[in-house]
Write a protein that holds these residues in place. Structure first.
Motif, PDB file in Angstrom:
ATOM      1  N   VAL A  48       0.739  -1.222   0.031  1.00  0.00           N
ATOM      2  CA  VAL A  48      -0.031   0.303   0.039  1.00  0.00           C
ATOM      3  C   VAL A  48       0.875   1.376   0.112  1.00  0.00           C
ATOM      4  CG1 VAL A  48      -1.855   1.258   1.142  1.00  0.00           C
ATOM      5  CG2 VAL A  48      -1.677  -1.327   1.204  1.00  0.00           C
ATOM      6  N   ILE A  49       0.573   2.198  -1.220  1.00  0.00           N
ATOM      7  CA  ILE A  49       1.353   3.511  -1.087  1.00  0.00           C
ATOM      8  C   ILE A  49       0.355   4.630  -0.921  1.00  0.00           C
ATOM      9  CG2 ILE A  49       2.757   4.954  -2.683  1.00  0.00           C
ATOM     10  CD1 ILE A  49       3.611   2.199  -3.804  1.00  0.00           C
ATOM     11  N   GLY A  50       0.581   5.524  -0.360  1.00  0.00           N
ATOM     12  CA  GLY A  50      -0.300   6.806  -0.201  1.00  0.00           C
ATOM     13  C   GLY A  50       0.152   8.239  -0.174  1.00  0.00           C
ATOM     14  N   PRO A  51       0.312   8.930  -1.139  1.00  0.00           N
ATOM     15  CA  PRO A  51       0.560  10.263  -1.255  1.00  0.00           C
ATOM     16  C   PRO A  51      -0.424  11.161  -0.791  1.00  0.00           C
ATOM     17  CG  PRO A  51       0.209   9.482  -3.622  1.00  0.00           C
ATOM     18  CD  PRO A  51      -0.168   8.405  -2.642  1.00  0.00           C
ATOM     19  N   VAL A  55      -0.527  -4.018  -5.634  1.00  0.00           N
ATOM     20  CA  VAL A  55      -0.276  -2.744  -5.154  1.00  0.00           C
ATOM     21  C   VAL A  55      -1.520  -1.893  -5.038  1.00  0.00           C
ATOM     22  CG1 VAL A  55       1.389  -0.660  -5.254  1.00  0.00           C
ATOM     23  CG2 VAL A  55       1.959  -3.253  -5.687  1.00  0.00           C
ATOM     24  N   TYR A  56      -2.038  -1.402  -3.829  1.00  0.00           N
ATOM     25  CA  TYR A  56      -2.774  -0.289  -3.734  1.00  0.00           C
ATOM     26  C   TYR A  56      -2.438   1.180  -3.577  1.00  0.00           C
ATOM     27  CZ  TYR A  56      -6.000  -4.409  -3.322  1.00  0.00           C
ATOM     28  OH  TYR A  56      -6.711  -5.510  -3.814  1.00  0.00           O
ATOM     29  N   ILE A  57      -3.053   1.902  -4.137  1.00  0.00           N
ATOM     30  CA  ILE A  57      -2.491   3.454  -4.018  1.00  0.00           C
ATOM     31  C   ILE A  57      -3.737   4.095  -3.567  1.00  0.00           C
ATOM     32  CG2 ILE A  57      -1.425   5.602  -5.317  1.00  0.00           C
ATOM     33  CD1 ILE A  57      -0.126   2.820  -5.857  1.00  0.00           C
ATOM     34  N   GLY A  58      -3.333   4.744  -2.233  1.00  0.00           N
ATOM     35  CA  GLY A  58      -4.260   5.493  -1.513  1.00  0.00           C
ATOM     36  C   GLY A  58      -3.865   7.007  -1.311  1.00  0.00           C
ATOM     37  N   GLY A  59      -4.251   7.515  -0.208  1.00  0.00           N
ATOM     38  CA  GLY A  59      -4.009   8.848  -0.003  1.00  0.00           C
ATOM     39  C   GLY A  59      -5.083   9.988  -0.391  1.00  0.00           C
ATOM     40  N   GLY A  60      -5.097  11.125   0.063  1.00  0.00           N
ATOM     41  CA  GLY A  60      -6.268  12.063  -0.244  1.00  0.00           C
ATOM     42  C   GLY A  60      -6.037  12.482  -1.810  1.00  0.00           C
ATOM     43  N   ILE A  61      -5.013  12.626  -2.384  1.00  0.00           N
ATOM     44  CA  ILE A  61      -4.829  13.052  -3.652  1.00  0.00           C
ATOM     45  C   ILE A  61      -5.253  12.142  -4.842  1.00  0.00           C
ATOM     46  CG2 ILE A  61      -3.060  13.941  -5.340  1.00  0.00           C
ATOM     47  CD1 ILE A  61      -1.326  14.610  -2.982  1.00  0.00           C
ATOM     48  N   ILE A  62      -5.359  11.032  -4.621  1.00  0.00           N
ATOM     49  CA  ILE A  62      -5.408   9.963  -5.769  1.00  0.00           C
ATOM     50  C   ILE A  62      -6.954   9.988  -6.127  1.00  0.00           C
ATOM     51  CG2 ILE A  62      -5.766   7.398  -6.093  1.00  0.00           C
ATOM     52  CD1 ILE A  62      -2.827   8.796  -5.887  1.00  0.00           C
ATOM     53  N   PRO A  63      -8.036   9.976  -5.383  1.00  0.00           N
ATOM     54  CA  PRO A  63      -9.396  10.028  -5.915  1.00  0.00           C
ATOM     55  C   PRO A  63      -9.633  11.438  -7.029  1.00  0.00           C
ATOM     56  CG  PRO A  63      -9.732   9.313  -3.728  1.00  0.00           C
ATOM     57  CD  PRO A  63      -8.217   9.870  -3.767  1.00  0.00           C
ATOM     58  N   ARG A  64      -8.853  12.533  -6.460  1.00  0.00           N
ATOM     59  CA  ARG A  64      -9.104  13.466  -7.408  1.00  0.00           C
ATOM     60  C   ARG A  64      -8.381  13.715  -8.953  1.00  0.00           C
ATOM     61  NH1 ARG A  64      -7.169  18.739  -4.395  1.00  0.00           N
ATOM     62  NH2 ARG A  64      -8.296  19.695  -5.986  1.00  0.00           N
ATOM     63  N   ILE A  65      -7.266  12.917  -8.999  1.00  0.00           N
ATOM     64  CA  ILE A  65      -6.597  12.692 -10.146  1.00  0.00           C
ATOM     65  C   ILE A  65      -6.831  11.422 -10.784  1.00  0.00           C
ATOM     66  CG2 ILE A  65      -4.996  14.481  -9.368  1.00  0.00           C
ATOM     67  CD1 ILE A  65      -2.898  12.234  -8.917  1.00  0.00           C
ATOM     68  N   ALA A  66      -7.701  10.603 -10.390  1.00  0.00           N
ATOM     69  CA  ALA A  66      -7.833   9.242 -10.918  1.00  0.00           C
ATOM     70  C   ALA A  66      -7.883   9.219 -12.467  1.00  0.00           C
ATOM     71  CB  ALA A  66      -9.182   8.482 -10.155  1.00  0.00           C
ATOM     72  N   PHE A 101       9.094  -9.687 -14.151  1.00  0.00           N
ATOM     73  CA  PHE A 101       8.845 -10.126 -12.865  1.00  0.00           C
ATOM     74  C   PHE A 101       7.412  -9.440 -12.299  1.00  0.00           C
ATOM     75  CE2 PHE A 101      10.143  -9.229  -8.215  1.00  0.00           C
ATOM     76  CZ  PHE A 101      10.175 -10.660  -8.020  1.00  0.00           C
ATOM     77  N   ILE A 102       7.348  -8.105 -12.479  1.00  0.00           N
ATOM     78  CA  ILE A 102       6.087  -7.565 -11.781  1.00  0.00           C
ATOM     79  C   ILE A 102       4.984  -7.215 -12.852  1.00  0.00           C
ATOM     80  CG2 ILE A 102       7.342  -6.694  -9.982  1.00  0.00           C
ATOM     81  CD1 ILE A 102       7.159  -3.935 -11.415  1.00  0.00           C
ATOM     82  N   LYS A 103       5.121  -7.819 -14.328  1.00  0.00           N
ATOM     83  CA  LYS A 103       4.063  -7.500 -15.050  1.00  0.00           C
ATOM     84  C   LYS A 103       2.805  -7.802 -14.701  1.00  0.00           C
ATOM     85  CE  LYS A 103       3.028  -8.182 -20.200  1.00  0.00           C
ATOM     86  NZ  LYS A 103       2.891  -6.727 -20.244  1.00  0.00           N
ATOM     87  N   ASN A 104       2.658  -9.042 -14.067  1.00  0.00           N
ATOM     88  CA  ASN A 104       1.442  -9.596 -13.639  1.00  0.00           C
ATOM     89  C   ASN A 104       0.834  -8.896 -12.312  1.00  0.00           C
ATOM     90  OD1 ASN A 104       0.929 -11.176 -16.105  1.00  0.00           O
ATOM     91  ND2 ASN A 104       2.261 -12.656 -15.119  1.00  0.00           N
ATOM     92  N   VAL A 105       1.459  -8.233 -11.606  1.00  0.00           N
ATOM     93  CA  VAL A 105       1.287  -7.659 -10.398  1.00  0.00           C
ATOM     94  C   VAL A 105       0.221  -6.475 -10.686  1.00  0.00           C
ATOM     95  CG1 VAL A 105       1.834  -6.296  -8.464  1.00  0.00           C
ATOM     96  CG2 VAL A 105       3.418  -8.041  -9.161  1.00  0.00           C
ATOM     97  N   PRO A 106      -1.144  -6.508 -10.048  1.00  0.00           N
ATOM     98  CA  PRO A 106      -1.909  -5.585 -10.348  1.00  0.00           C
ATOM     99  C   PRO A 106      -1.792  -4.522  -9.629  1.00  0.00           C
ATOM    100  CG  PRO A 106      -3.023  -7.311  -9.067  1.00  0.00           C
ATOM    101  CD  PRO A 106      -1.439  -7.622  -9.279  1.00  0.00           C
ATOM    102  N   THR A 107      -2.169  -3.186  -9.994  1.00  0.00           N
ATOM    103  CA  THR A 107      -2.237  -1.933  -9.222  1.00  0.00           C
ATOM    104  C   THR A 107      -3.606  -1.329  -9.135  1.00  0.00           C
ATOM    105  OG1 THR A 107      -1.689  -0.765 -11.391  1.00  0.00           O
ATOM    106  CG2 THR A 107       0.035  -1.355  -9.739  1.00  0.00           C
ATOM    107  N   TYR A 108      -4.008  -0.835  -8.048  1.00  0.00           N
ATOM    108  CA  TYR A 108      -5.477  -0.417  -7.727  1.00  0.00           C
ATOM    109  C   TYR A 108      -5.253   1.096  -7.100  1.00  0.00           C
ATOM    110  CZ  TYR A 108      -6.598  -5.217  -8.238  1.00  0.00           C
ATOM    111  OH  TYR A 108      -6.488  -6.696  -8.589  1.00  0.00           O
ATOM    112  N   LEU A 109      -6.168   1.975  -7.438  1.00  0.00           N
ATOM    113  CA  LEU A 109      -6.473   3.131  -6.780  1.00  0.00           C
ATOM    114  C   LEU A 109      -7.464   2.942  -5.716  1.00  0.00           C
ATOM    115  CD1 LEU A 109      -6.485   5.454  -9.908  1.00  0.00           C
ATOM    116  CD2 LEU A 109      -4.678   4.530  -8.609  1.00  0.00           C
ATOM    117  N   ILE A 110      -7.350   3.534  -4.605  1.00  0.00           N
ATOM    118  CA  ILE A 110      -8.525   3.363  -3.425  1.00  0.00           C
ATOM    119  C   ILE A 110      -9.379   4.687  -3.572  1.00  0.00           C
ATOM    120  CG2 ILE A 110      -8.689   3.395  -1.038  1.00  0.00           C
ATOM    121  CD1 ILE A 110      -6.111   1.801  -0.756  1.00  0.00           C
TER     122      ILE A 110
END
Length: 335
Positions: free
Chosen positions: A148-151, A274-285, A306-315
């Motif tokens: 989980v990452i969150g700017p 990998v999930y991307i959270g934080g207050g900025i993300i919904p605004r710039i989705a 190695f990571i091509k099949n790792v999914p990324t999601y916006l919270i």
């Protein structure tokens, strides 16, 4: 998009002992809710502006007044800073407090104080399908590691290692690793920022203040005068498409975020996603979806597969950390 937490309609239907207070304390917003013990159900939500209060206790008192005669028996407070010992000082906020003092003032039998990204990570497995947006390809493998990452005001990082008997949440200060530029434009940015700061962390770019820093830095590189815009104004101009420089700022922000997320995936192999959270993300989705984010995430040269099949999601919801705090209380109750 922000999903709604239902309000409690009939307070008499739930015993006081069955209620726990959960809080997510950030530099900008302080969020509260009640958790129904024995579950992750949240009721009676309230969001306050952190700057309107001088201390965590004054914010808590405001919430306790809001819920009137309901009194929680336990509490979990998530804060944006490392936790070590009884004294807590928020990283991007002037608040500091004693855990023991807050527990006495709240009059709760158990108070947990945890890092906000530990709470966010604990809440991710409980996200509903409509609360996330996938960026790019990739398929999650159930019960595997999740990162989980969150700017937001800062840049938070946490990882959930799932195993047969439960989970381990790895928390740290990953947002403060060194910024690694991915192209010539970003090398110019690093060169200029290095004159201003003795060390340029990734958080200098991937945060609310980082967006403003990018805007001003690009103007200096290009030798042009620009207005002193707030982060919110930069984002709004980028979303509307009315300012090409603001669009470039968000495009670079998303590209750096993709590289950083990819580096984290290379390090921890989070096959659960990998999930991307934080207050900025919904605004710039929408802008992020059309940005170099996923290409930079996968762009790892000879090890890209190695990571091509790792999914990324916006919270896309703002109460994930509250759900996580309730989940941590539930784990604690189970022992």
């Amino acid at each position: 998009m922000s999903s709604t937490i239902p309000h409690l309609r009939n307070s008499g239907s739930i015993e006081y002992e069955a209620l726990s207070l959960v809080a997510d304390i950030g530099a900008t917003n302080t969020r509260f809710a009640l958790a129904v013990s024995g579950s992750n159900e949240l009721i009676q939500p309230l969001t306050l502006l952190t700057s309107n209060f001088t201390s965590i206790l004054s914010a808590c008192r405001e919430y306790l007044n809001h819920i009137a005669d309901l009194h929680p028996s336990r509490a979990c407070i998530a804060v944006a800073c490392p936790i070590s010992g009884d004294h807590v000082s928020l990283t991007n906020n002037s608040w500091s407090f004693s855990i023991e003092e807050v527990q006495r003032e709240l009059n709760v039998g158990r108070l947990m104080v945890v890092n906000d990204f530990k709470a966010l990570a604990a809440g991710v497995p409980h996200l509903a399908a409509e609360e996330i947006v996938q960026i790019g390809d990739g398929t999650p493998i159930p019960e595997r590691t999740i990162s989980v990452i969150g700017p937001g005001t800062g840049l938070g990082v946490a990882t959930v290692v799932q195993h047969e008997t439960g989970r381990i949440i790895l928390e740290g200060e990953g947002g403060h690793v060194c910024f690694a530029p991915g192209n010539e434009r970003e090398i110019d940015i690093l060169r200029l920022l290095s004159r201003q700061f003795s060390r340029v962390s990734t958080e200098r770019i991937l945060s609310g203040d980082g967006i403003k820093t990018l805007f001003q830095t690009l103007a200096k590189i290009d030798g042009v005068a620009v207005p002193d815009l707030t982060t919110s104004s930069i984002v709004e101009r980028a979303i509307s498409g009315s300012d090409s420089r603001c669009l470039e700022v968000i495009d670079i922000f998303c590209g750096v975020l993709g590289s950083f997320a990819g580096d984290l995936a290379m390090t921890l192999n989070p096959q659960g996603g990998v999930y991307i959270g934080g207050g900025i993300i919904p605004r710039i989705a929408k802008l992020l979806k059309d940005s170099p984010f996923r290409a930079r995430f996968e762009g790892k040269g000879r090890l890209a597969s190695f990571i091509k099949n790792v999914p990324t999601y916006l919270i896309m919801t703002d109460h994930t950390a509250l759900t996580g705090a309730a989940s941590l209380l539930l784990d604690d109750l189970k022992g």
